[in-house]
Design a protein around this motif. Structure first.
Motif, mmCIF file in Angstrom:
data_model
loop_
_atom_site.group_PDB
_atom_site.id
_atom_site.type_symbol
_atom_site.label_atom_id
_atom_site.label_comp_id
_atom_site.label_asym_id
_atom_site.label_seq_id
_atom_site.Cartn_x
_atom_site.Cartn_y
_atom_site.Cartn_z
ATOM 1 N N GLN A 219 0.812 -1.214 0.000
ATOM 2 C CA GLN A 219 0.000 0.000 0.000
ATOM 3 C C GLN A 219 0.846 1.265 0.000
ATOM 4 O OE1 GLN A 219 -2.231 -1.119 3.473
ATOM 5 N NE2 GLN A 219 -3.975 -1.839 2.256
ATOM 6 N N THR A 220 2.048 1.205 0.562
ATOM 7 C CA THR A 220 2.904 2.395 0.588
ATOM 8 C C THR A 220 3.872 2.447 -0.590
ATOM 9 O OG1 THR A 220 4.479 1.302 2.075
ATOM 10 C CG2 THR A 220 2.782 2.655 3.083
ATOM 11 N N LEU A 221 4.424 1.301 -0.967
ATOM 12 C CA LEU A 221 5.410 1.241 -2.044
ATOM 13 C C LEU A 221 4.765 1.315 -3.426
ATOM 14 C CD1 LEU A 221 8.431 0.759 -2.768
ATOM 15 C CD2 LEU A 221 7.947 -1.681 -2.660
ATOM 16 N N LEU A 222 3.579 0.734 -3.568
ATOM 17 C CA LEU A 222 2.890 0.626 -4.857
ATOM 18 C C LEU A 222 3.832 0.070 -5.931
ATOM 19 C CD1 LEU A 222 0.816 3.936 -4.773
ATOM 20 C CD2 LEU A 222 0.058 1.616 -4.174
ATOM 21 N N PRO A 223 4.258 -1.181 -5.749
ATOM 22 C CA PRO A 223 5.215 -1.791 -6.681
ATOM 23 C C PRO A 223 4.589 -2.038 -8.050
ATOM 24 C CG PRO A 223 4.327 -3.450 -5.228
ATOM 25 C CD PRO A 223 3.799 -2.132 -4.742
ATOM 26 N N ASP A 224 5.440 -2.340 -9.023
ATOM 27 C CA ASP A 224 4.966 -2.657 -10.364
ATOM 28 C C ASP A 224 4.381 -4.056 -10.437
ATOM 29 O OD1 ASP A 224 5.776 -0.210 -11.836
ATOM 30 O OD2 ASP A 224 7.746 -0.804 -11.083
ATOM 31 N N ILE A 225 4.852 -4.946 -9.568
ATOM 32 C CA ILE A 225 4.349 -6.321 -9.506
ATOM 33 C C ILE A 225 4.633 -6.876 -8.112
ATOM 34 C CG2 ILE A 225 6.473 -7.390 -10.391
ATOM 35 C CD1 ILE A 225 4.577 -9.327 -11.975
ATOM 36 N N ILE A 226 3.802 -7.832 -7.702
ATOM 37 C CA ILE A 226 3.970 -8.472 -6.400
ATOM 38 C C ILE A 226 4.092 -9.975 -6.602
ATOM 39 C CG2 ILE A 226 2.876 -8.960 -4.171
ATOM 40 C CD1 ILE A 226 1.390 -6.248 -4.513
ATOM 41 N N LEU A 227 5.112 -10.562 -5.982
ATOM 42 C CA LEU A 227 5.246 -12.017 -5.903
ATOM 43 C C LEU A 227 4.774 -12.387 -4.505
ATOM 44 C CD1 LEU A 227 8.750 -12.554 -7.521
ATOM 45 C CD2 LEU A 227 6.513 -12.584 -8.610
ATOM 46 N N LEU A 228 3.697 -13.145 -4.408
ATOM 47 C CA LEU A 228 3.014 -13.360 -3.142
ATOM 48 C C LEU A 228 2.904 -14.848 -2.819
ATOM 49 C CD1 LEU A 228 1.261 -12.289 -0.776
ATOM 50 C CD2 LEU A 228 -0.670 -12.222 -2.383
ATOM 51 N N ASP A 229 3.465 -15.235 -1.685
ATOM 52 C CA ASP A 229 3.358 -16.609 -1.203
ATOM 53 C C ASP A 229 1.942 -16.848 -0.695
ATOM 54 O OD1 ASP A 229 3.931 -19.176 -0.320
ATOM 55 O OD2 ASP A 229 5.027 -18.514 1.455
ATOM 56 N N LEU A 230 1.435 -18.030 -0.890
ATOM 57 C CA LEU A 230 0.089 -18.365 -0.445
ATOM 58 C C LEU A 230 0.039 -18.597 1.065
ATOM 59 C CD1 LEU A 230 -2.733 -18.815 -1.553
ATOM 60 C CD2 LEU A 230 -2.150 -21.208 -1.881
ATOM 61 N N MET A 231 1.045 -19.286 1.592
ATOM 62 C CA MET A 231 1.056 -19.615 3.021
ATOM 63 C C MET A 231 2.070 -18.729 3.741
ATOM 64 S SD MET A 231 0.724 -23.734 2.766
ATOM 65 C CE MET A 231 0.508 -23.935 4.521
ATOM 66 N N LEU A 232 1.552 -17.773 4.507
ATOM 67 C CA LEU A 232 2.376 -16.804 5.217
ATOM 68 C C LEU A 232 1.970 -16.731 6.676
ATOM 69 C CD1 LEU A 232 2.101 -13.872 2.650
ATOM 70 C CD2 LEU A 232 4.221 -15.062 3.235
ATOM 71 N N PRO A 233 2.887 -16.314 7.551
ATOM 72 C CA PRO A 233 2.484 -16.041 8.928
ATOM 73 C C PRO A 233 1.607 -14.785 8.969
ATOM 74 C CG PRO A 233 4.854 -15.671 8.630
ATOM 75 C CD PRO A 233 4.306 -16.167 7.333
ATOM 76 N N GLY A 234 0.731 -14.714 9.931
ATOM 77 C CA GLY A 234 -0.173 -13.565 10.018
ATOM 78 C C GLY A 234 -1.282 -13.729 8.989
ATOM 79 N N LEU A 235 -1.445 -12.762 8.135
ATOM 80 C CA LEU A 235 -2.420 -12.859 7.051
ATOM 81 C C LEU A 235 -1.925 -13.830 5.998
ATOM 82 C CD1 LEU A 235 -3.282 -9.103 6.318
ATOM 83 C CD2 LEU A 235 -4.728 -10.757 7.480
ATOM 84 N N SER A 236 -2.804 -14.671 5.490
ATOM 85 C CA SER A 236 -2.412 -15.580 4.415
ATOM 86 C C SER A 236 -2.262 -14.798 3.111
ATOM 87 C CB SER A 236 -3.463 -16.674 4.235
ATOM 88 O OG SER A 236 -4.627 -16.152 3.614
ATOM 89 N N GLY A 237 -1.601 -15.399 2.163
ATOM 90 C CA GLY A 237 -1.449 -14.772 0.860
ATOM 91 C C GLY A 237 -2.789 -14.502 0.202
ATOM 92 N N LEU A 238 -3.742 -15.390 0.402
ATOM 93 C CA LEU A 238 -5.081 -15.204 -0.159
ATOM 94 C C LEU A 238 -5.762 -13.979 0.453
ATOM 95 C CD1 LEU A 238 -7.000 -16.371 -2.210
ATOM 96 C CD2 LEU A 238 -7.900 -17.876 -0.445
ATOM 97 N N GLU A 239 -5.623 -13.807 1.767
ATOM 98 C CA GLU A 239 -6.190 -12.633 2.433
ATOM 99 C C GLU A 239 -5.519 -11.349 1.958
ATOM 100 O OE1 GLU A 239 -7.509 -14.009 6.819
ATOM 101 O OE2 GLU A 239 -5.395 -14.386 6.310
ATOM 102 N N VAL A 240 -4.200 -11.393 1.805
ATOM 103 C CA VAL A 240 -3.468 -10.229 1.301
ATOM 104 C C VAL A 240 -3.953 -9.884 -0.106
ATOM 105 C CG1 VAL A 240 -1.202 -9.350 0.592
ATOM 106 C CG2 VAL A 240 -1.420 -10.643 2.726
#
Length: 86
Positions: free
Chosen positions: A46-67
């Motif tokens: 939300q702050t960086l506003l990258p050109d692309i995101i590589l997102l893992d599905l299983m993460l600590p805290g919020l899951s990749g799906l939630e993100v």
């Protein structure tokens, strides 16, 4: 005048994978930022506003799906391409 480097946000908790991805993308001229949990990744996106995101599905805290859902719901982040990695 040179063009700015494309920015990649890596949201992944496996350190070895983060190191490999960062090395390869930096070598190819991309600017990379890496975070290791879902909540931090959401804030960074939300702050960086990258050109692309590589997102893992299983993460600590919020899951990749939630993100992913949160990013798609946000006006500033809904158009950022996301590649799910797992």
């Amino acid at each position: 005048m040179s063009m700015p480097q494309p920015r990649i946000l890596i949201i992944e908790d496996e350190k070895g994978l983060v190191q490999s991805l960062t090395w390869y993308f930096n070598r190819e001229g991309f600017e990379t930022t890496a975070v290791s949990d879902g909540a931090e990744g959401l804030r960074k996106a939300q702050t960086l506003l990258p050109d692309i995101i590589l997102l893992d599905l299983m993460l600590p805290g919020l899951s990749g799906l939630e993100v992913c859902r949160e990013l798609r719901a946000g006006e500033k982040t809904k158009a950022i391409p996301i590649i799910m990695i797992t």
